[in-house]
Enzyme design. Structure first.
Site, mmCIF file in Angstrom:
data_model
loop_
_atom_site.group_PDB
_atom_site.id
_atom_site.type_symbol
_atom_site.label_atom_id
_atom_site.label_comp_id
_atom_site.label_asym_id
_atom_site.label_seq_id
_atom_site.Cartn_x
_atom_site.Cartn_y
_atom_site.Cartn_z
ATOM 1 N N GLU A 177 0.817 -1.225 0.000
ATOM 2 C CA GLU A 177 0.000 0.000 0.000
ATOM 3 C C GLU A 177 0.846 1.269 0.000
ATOM 4 O O GLU A 177 1.209 1.778 1.058
ATOM 5 C CB GLU A 177 -0.951 0.022 1.209
ATOM 6 C CG GLU A 177 -1.840 1.268 1.210
ATOM 7 C CD GLU A 177 -2.791 1.364 2.401
ATOM 8 O OE1 GLU A 177 -2.720 0.528 3.303
ATOM 9 O OE2 GLU A 177 -3.598 2.308 2.408
ATOM 10 N N LYS A 219 -2.407 -1.904 -3.302
ATOM 11 C CA LYS A 219 -3.468 -1.058 -2.741
ATOM 12 C C LYS A 219 -3.025 0.398 -2.850
ATOM 13 O O LYS A 219 -2.409 0.944 -1.933
ATOM 14 C CB LYS A 219 -3.736 -1.442 -1.284
ATOM 15 C CG LYS A 219 -4.688 -0.501 -0.557
ATOM 16 C CD LYS A 219 -5.176 -1.074 0.751
ATOM 17 C CE LYS A 219 -6.007 -0.037 1.488
ATOM 18 N NZ LYS A 219 -6.826 -0.607 2.542
#
Ligand code: 13P
Length: 340
Positions: A177, A219
């Site tokens: 992420e 992500k």
């Protein structure tokens, strides 16, 4: 590494029409969320809240996995079942946030790096026993006229890649992420430039660490205008810039790109995801959601910390999950917001 198990985990996570519920707020962050409804952040209240979310009827129709916080993966329902077993019973994969938050990159620096590599392989032994099959690590990047610095981009990429390698070696699927924050008055174009630089560095570092791209999930942020930018890009402009950026930077081997919501309103996050999927039929990745606030905000408000509102909270979550599931198939329409 048990490649077969990692493959089936990643396939379940990226199943078409489904996404992830990020319910991994740290103690500090969940306190901020509870403050908005005037609820004290006690262990019991946090448990009650997550129990409400996870026991939502038919959640599995649009949610393939839930990201948990360390405290939550150890908690049980009123009737003594672990919260992870509730998820597993619905065919939802439990995952765990493993980063330990961010610290200043150096004395006086406005930029941040993420901590938590020490002892990570050891921690995974327990998390695996507790049912986690994927993990999450977040790096954050601030946009200003000068930032992010090249040094920050490199250090965060190294951190994400080291984490991803340890995660795969421990038998879990890493969610990588890198979050370019939407704070600031920057334009869509500036967000695209920064996100491009960040993703190029992340995939270079992942290659150096030997991370298997087929067995991870990305992500990222969407490419959007800064929150305070006077001209806000439309969903169609966001979709075009986002898909162009990912086409240039993300290898086709990555199975899923599951966006964070990052402070977008719930309807905006759904509309943007829908526009991205409407554009991207010929792309190799599944474009889906891994939303925290954009899934939870209406549920938290409807619940308000009160037992008698559990059903209302669950209805609000089910609705957001359903609409985002529709957005994964490019079938969302604004009129659906009015329906129950
Ligand atoms: P938001 O969707 O609220 O940005 O949260 C996603 C997340 O997991 C941040 O790390």
């Amino acid at each position: 590494m048990n490649t077969t198990e990692l493959e089936s985990t990643v396939r379940a996570m990226t199943a078409r029409g489904k996404g992830l519920l990020a319910a991994d707020e740290s103690s500090g962050t969940i306190k901020k969320r509870f403050d908005t409804i005037g609820l004290e952040s006690t262990e019991t209240n946090r448990r009650d809240y997550r129990q409400m979310l996870f026991t939502t009827d038919a959640l599995e129709q649009a949610v393939s996995g839930v990201i948990l916080f360390d405290e939550t993966i150890r908690q049980s329902t009123d009737d003594g079942r672990t919260l992870t077993s509730i998820l597993q019973g619905k065919g939802i994969v439990p995952g765990i946030k493993v980063d330990k938050g961010t610290i200043a990159m150096g004395p006086g620096s406005a930029e941040k790096v993420t901590e938590g590599h020490d002892g990570l392989a050891k921690r995974y032994e327990e998390y695996y026993q507790l049912g986690a099959r994927f993990a999450k690590w977040r790096a954050v990047y601030t946009i200003s006229d000068q930032l992010p610095s090249w040094r920050n981009i490199r250090l965060n990429a190294q951190g994400l890649a080291r984490y991803a390698a340890i995660t795969q070696q421990s038998g879990l699927v890493p969610i990588v992420e890198p979050e370019v924050l939407m704070d600031g008055a920057h334009t869509l174009e500036r967000c695209e430039d920064v996100t491009t630089a960040v993703l190029n560095a992340v995939f270079e570092a992942l290659a150096l660490e030997g991370v298997q791209l087929e067995l991870m999930v990305l992500k990222p942020n969407m490419v959007i205008s800064g929150k305070d930018c006077p001209v806000q890009a439309s969903a169609e402009q966001v979709a075009a810039a986002t898909v162009r950026c990912f086409s240039r930077t993300v290898p086709a081997a990555v199975p899923g790109i599951m966006f964070l919501s990052g402070g977008q309103s719930d309807a905006q996050a759904t509309e943007n995801l829908n526009a991205i999927n409407a554009l991207s039929a010929h792309h190799p990745w599944t474009f889906s959601f891994s939303y925290g606030r954009a899934l939870q905000a209406p549920a938290l408000k409807a619940w308000g910390g009160k037992k008698e509102n559990v059903a209302a909270g669950q209805q609000a979550l089910a609705k957001r999950a359903r609409l985002n599931g529709a957005a994964c198939r490019a079938e969302y329409q604004a009129a659906m917001e009015q329906a129950a």
